[in-house]
Every structure is written in C-alpha cells, then in structure tokens.
Design an enzyme around this catalytic site. Sequence first.
Site, PDB file in Angstrom:
ATOM      1  N   LYS A   9       0.846  -1.196   0.000  1.00  0.00           N
ATOM      2  CA  LYS A   9       0.000   0.000   0.000  1.00  0.00           C
ATOM      3  C   LYS A   9       0.879   1.243   0.000  1.00  0.00           C
ATOM      4  O   LYS A   9       1.873   1.299   0.718  1.00  0.00           O
ATOM      5  CB  LYS A   9      -0.893  -0.019   1.243  1.00  0.00           C
ATOM      6  CG  LYS A   9      -1.792   1.207   1.458  1.00  0.00           C
ATOM      7  CD  LYS A   9      -1.226   2.338   2.288  1.00  0.00           C
ATOM      8  CE  LYS A   9      -0.495   1.984   3.530  1.00  0.00           C
ATOM      9  NZ  LYS A   9       0.085   3.217   4.219  1.00  0.00           N
ATOM     10  N   ASP A 129      -6.033   0.694   8.048  1.00  0.00           N
ATOM     11  CA  ASP A 129      -5.734   0.472   6.631  1.00  0.00           C
ATOM     12  C   ASP A 129      -6.301  -0.840   6.087  1.00  0.00           C
ATOM     13  O   ASP A 129      -6.265  -1.074   4.880  1.00  0.00           O
ATOM     14  CB  ASP A 129      -4.209   0.461   6.399  1.00  0.00           C
ATOM     15  CG  ASP A 129      -3.589   1.841   6.457  1.00  0.00           C
ATOM     16  OD1 ASP A 129      -4.335   2.838   6.459  1.00  0.00           O
ATOM     17  OD2 ASP A 129      -2.348   1.926   6.488  1.00  0.00           O
TER      18      ASP A 129
END
Length: 269
Positions: A9, A129
């Site tokens: 990410k 996240d």
Amino acid sequence: MLTETAYAKINLALHVRRRREDGYHELETLFAFVDDGDRLSASPSGTDSLATHGEFAGSLDDPFGNIVARSLNTLPHGKGWAVELEKRLPVAAGLGGGSADAGAVFRMVERAHGLPANWREKAAKLGADVPACVLSTTCVGTGTGTDLAPVANDLAGTAVLLVNPRAAVPTGPVFKAWDGRDRGAMPTGSVRQIALAGRNDLEAPAIEICPVIAEVLAALRATDPFLARMSGSGATCFALYDTEAQLHAAAEKLAETHGQWWQMTGKLR
C-alpha cells in the site's frame, strides 16, 4: 492450496486534518497499491497455524499473535488453515505490510468461503488500513482511513519504485509529532490530479524522527520521476515514472549509490 499477494500500500497523498477526541486523527488519503508485496498461501488443516519466512520474517515480534492470525480468528474458514507468509515488505515502513497481509487473508477466505456481510467492520477493527487493503484498489479514504470511496484511476499501470532505508518508523510517534496544523483539504479530481496537487502531512514529523528519509527523497527526486513522496508514516518513499525504462534506470542508479537501501519495483494496480 490458495495463494495471494499482499499488495504493498502507498499513500499518494495523506492530509491530516485534526486530532480527534478519541485519540485518532481525521484523515483524507489517496490509497494506491503496487502489484507486488508479501506472499501468502493457505491449505486446509485441523487447526490454524502460521509459518513465516522471507527477508523480513525476523522483524515480526510475535508471528502467532500477529495480524494474520487475528484475521483468521475473525473469519469463518472451516476447521483451520495452515498459512505460510513470505515477508518481503519491511515492517513499520508505511507500506501497510501487516494490513496488506490481513487483506490477503480476507481475499483468500472470500474465494474459499465468502465473506460475512459485516466484513468491513471486522477489517476496521484489525487496523485503519485493513479495509482498503482488502480491496487493494485505488480509492479515497476519509475519517480514520476506513471510509472508502472510488476515484477515477488514471495512474493504473504507472511504473513505481519503492525505497526504504532499512529504518523502522513506528506510526504512533510520527502522528504524535504532527504539529496539529490543518493545511487544507485533499484536492479532488483524478488520481493523477490528486497525487500531484496533494501532500503527505506526516513527512515533516517523520523526517524529524528519522532524518535519512530526507536523503531517500532527495535521491529519488534526482532520478527525474514525475512524483516522489513518502508513504504513510514512513520510512518508505516512492517515485512514479512515465516509462519503465526510467524506472529501471532509477533502480539501477540507487542500487549503485545506496546499495544498503531496500527497494522494490512494480506498477500501480
């Protein structure tokens, strides 16, 4: 056997708006994902088990209590799974490594058994996240990063170089060092427009804690990307290039000048 990549990410932009009374921070971020990362496999077993290997496996404090194990405990997946995790992403690096691993577990469970209707709530409890990492597609995150919205992605396939100076930077101290100043909302538009006009408000406090981040950014910017920025709370930084030839030239240059730094090349999903 099920196999899945835990896609790295990156935050193409990360605007911190305010500290909330609950101790969290109000964020606006543009999540993007690289087409490489940790690798997981799972096989049916009588009980859950987790084996870790790979370059950064030794950085996991407690592999049996980590987010992969907790993800398995959260989701119905039969009697048990024997999971292998190849830890290829550095830990505490701004790449959502643990969250990406959890996202990969969710996707494997989805393929094998389907996900419960409240999977987003379960994912958010594991980490801010994690819902974005389950999807692993470019999106805008607001709130603590768990409220997700689609965005017109005109950077899919873009060449990307990830560089980490092999310095672990825990998220908590970086957020604590943020100066509390609201520098304005994240811009709107396409992914490219948001990324180019946006910023990472955690870059300055992270550099205070880990000064080598500034060296990484300077080295990346010297390779002529159209964007270089720190991801998340650091210390990983990324650079985006117009061509793969530029990417590979940059990767070779940094391998020669800073061979001790970790790097990964790929494309944005």
